[in-house]
Design a protein around this motif. Structure first.
Motif, PDB file in Angstrom:
ATOM      1  N   LEU A   1     -73.283-113.916 -13.283  1.00 58.39           N
ATOM      2  CA  LEU A   1     -73.755-113.761 -14.664  1.00 58.39           C
ATOM      3  C   LEU A   1     -73.259-112.474 -15.311  1.00 58.39           C
ATOM      4  CD1 LEU A   1     -77.459-114.934 -14.257  1.00 58.39           C
ATOM      5  CD2 LEU A   1     -75.559-116.199 -15.295  1.00 58.39           C
ATOM      6  N   MET A   2     -73.288-111.380 -14.551  1.00 59.76           N
ATOM      7  CA  MET A   2     -72.985-110.074 -15.133  1.00 59.76           C
ATOM      8  C   MET A   2     -71.546-109.617 -14.903  1.00 59.76           C
ATOM      9  SD  MET A   2     -75.673-109.471 -16.737  1.00 59.76           S
ATOM     10  CE  MET A   2     -75.294-107.824 -17.293  1.00 59.76           C
TER      11      MET A   2
ATOM     12  N   TYR B   1     -69.029-105.786 -15.522  1.00 60.39           N
ATOM     13  CA  TYR B   1     -67.989-105.213 -14.669  1.00 60.39           C
ATOM     14  C   TYR B   1     -66.592-105.429 -15.250  1.00 60.39           C
ATOM     15  CZ  TYR B   1     -71.960-104.970 -11.548  1.00 60.39           C
ATOM     16  OH  TYR B   1     -73.190-104.704 -11.018  1.00 60.39           O
ATOM     17  N   GLN B   2     -66.259-106.670 -15.595  1.00 55.75           N
ATOM     18  CA  GLN B   2     -64.937-106.965 -16.149  1.00 55.75           C
ATOM     19  C   GLN B   2     -64.736-106.247 -17.473  1.00 55.75           C
ATOM     20  OE1 GLN B   2     -62.427-108.812 -14.680  1.00 55.75           O
ATOM     21  NE2 GLN B   2     -61.127-108.199 -16.376  1.00 55.75           N
ATOM     22  N   ALA B   3     -65.754-106.257 -18.312  1.00 56.39           N
ATOM     23  CA  ALA B   3     -65.644-105.614 -19.620  1.00 56.39           C
ATOM     24  C   ALA B   3     -65.417-104.107 -19.492  1.00 56.39           C
ATOM     25  CB  ALA B   3     -66.903-105.889 -20.435  1.00 56.39           C
ATOM     26  N   THR B   4     -66.007-103.495 -18.490  1.00 57.03           N
ATOM     27  CA  THR B   4     -65.886-102.048 -18.313  1.00 57.03           C
ATOM     28  C   THR B   4     -64.643-101.667 -17.532  1.00 57.03           C
ATOM     29  OG1 THR B   4     -68.295-101.831 -18.325  1.00 57.03           O
ATOM     30  CG2 THR B   4     -67.048 -99.989 -17.416  1.00 57.03           C
ATOM     31  N   LEU B   5     -64.370-102.389 -16.455  1.00 51.56           N
ATOM     32  CA  LEU B   5     -63.312-101.972 -15.540  1.00 51.56           C
ATOM     33  C   LEU B   5     -61.962-102.604 -15.839  1.00 51.56           C
ATOM     34  CD1 LEU B   5     -65.437-102.009 -12.296  1.00 51.56           C
ATOM     35  CD2 LEU B   5     -64.822-100.045 -13.706  1.00 51.56           C
TER      36      LEU B   5
ATOM     37  N   THR C   1     -73.350 -96.763 -18.581  1.00 50.77           N
ATOM     38  CA  THR C   1     -74.055 -98.049 -18.629  1.00 50.77           C
ATOM     39  C   THR C   1     -73.890 -98.807 -17.323  1.00 50.77           C
ATOM     40  OG1 THR C   1     -73.767 -98.196 -21.021  1.00 50.77           O
ATOM     41  CG2 THR C   1     -74.212-100.266 -19.850  1.00 50.77           C
ATOM     42  N   LEU C   2     -72.666 -98.846 -16.822  1.00 49.56           N
ATOM     43  CA  LEU C   2     -72.414 -99.536 -15.555  1.00 49.56           C
ATOM     44  C   LEU C   2     -73.158 -98.852 -14.413  1.00 49.56           C
ATOM     45  CD1 LEU C   2     -71.018-101.718 -13.944  1.00 49.56           C
ATOM     46  CD2 LEU C   2     -68.952-100.321 -13.919  1.00 49.56           C
ATOM     47  N   THR C   3     -73.127 -97.545 -14.386  1.00 46.94           N
ATOM     48  CA  THR C   3     -73.838 -96.792 -13.350  1.00 46.94           C
ATOM     49  C   THR C   3     -75.323 -97.125 -13.362  1.00 46.94           C
ATOM     50  OG1 THR C   3     -72.247 -94.972 -13.355  1.00 46.94           O
ATOM     51  CG2 THR C   3     -74.465 -94.468 -12.559  1.00 46.94           C
ATOM     52  N   LEU C   4     -75.949 -97.017 -14.515  1.00 45.83           N
ATOM     53  CA  LEU C   4     -77.396 -97.249 -14.611  1.00 45.83           C
ATOM     54  C   LEU C   4     -77.761 -98.703 -14.314  1.00 45.83           C
ATOM     55  CD1 LEU C   4     -78.208 -95.071 -17.743  1.00 45.83           C
ATOM     56  CD2 LEU C   4     -78.608 -94.520 -15.317  1.00 45.83           C
TER      57      LEU C   4
END
Length: 151
Positions: A39-40, A45-49, A119-122
């Motif tokens: 789902l995420m 992940y893809q959107a950020t990395l 955001t990804l970290t949190l």
């Protein structure tokens, strides 16, 4: 000394109980994490990395992680909670184990990888904490039911 005496008389599990505990922790951990990543993955992940991610993940390190991590939850959360007879302790210890282990990974990545975001970290630390807490609690409940009256 009193704590040592309490531990000596705590309920015990052995043999098949360890296998049951492992499965009761590992199966929900893997299934829930698979659901989360399905789902995420694209959204977070893809959107950020982006292009940092492999198009086809290397499954060996993932398999090793999913085999090892439940052992940590059993040792640091399920068994101590079982010895105390406390489901809330399983939840709290599992949550803390998840928080510390996911924070180690996420904060290291945040410090060293250009694309890694706050955001990804949190989100990932929160997810790891909830995932580990729920998995430890399920493991505790399974072991408690399996060994009810044996102690």
């Amino acid at each position: 000394m009193a704590r040592l005496m309490e531990w000596a008389h705590a309920p015990r599990i052995s043999g098949i109980g360890y296998v049951a505990a492992y499965l009761a922790v590992a199966l929900p951990f893997v299934m829930l994490d698979f659901l989360w990543l399905t789902l995420m993955g694209p959204r977070l992940y893809q959107a950020t990395l982006g292009d940092v991610l492999r198009p086809n993940p290397n499954l060996w390190p993932a398999a090793i992680f999913y085999l090892i991590y439940p052992l940590g939850l059993i040792g640091f959360a399920v068994l101590p909670a079982y010895q105390e007879g406390s489901m809330l302790r399983a939840l709290a210890l599992g949550f803390m184990f998840g928080c510390f282990s996911y924070a180690t990974y996420d904060l290291t990545n945040h410090a060293t990888l250009r694309n890694w975001s706050t955001t990804l970290t949190l989100a990932d630390i929160c997810w790891g904490s909830v995932l580990a807490g729920c998995s430890a609690t399920i493991g505790y409940l399974a072991v408690s039911r399996l060994f009810a009256g044996h102690g």
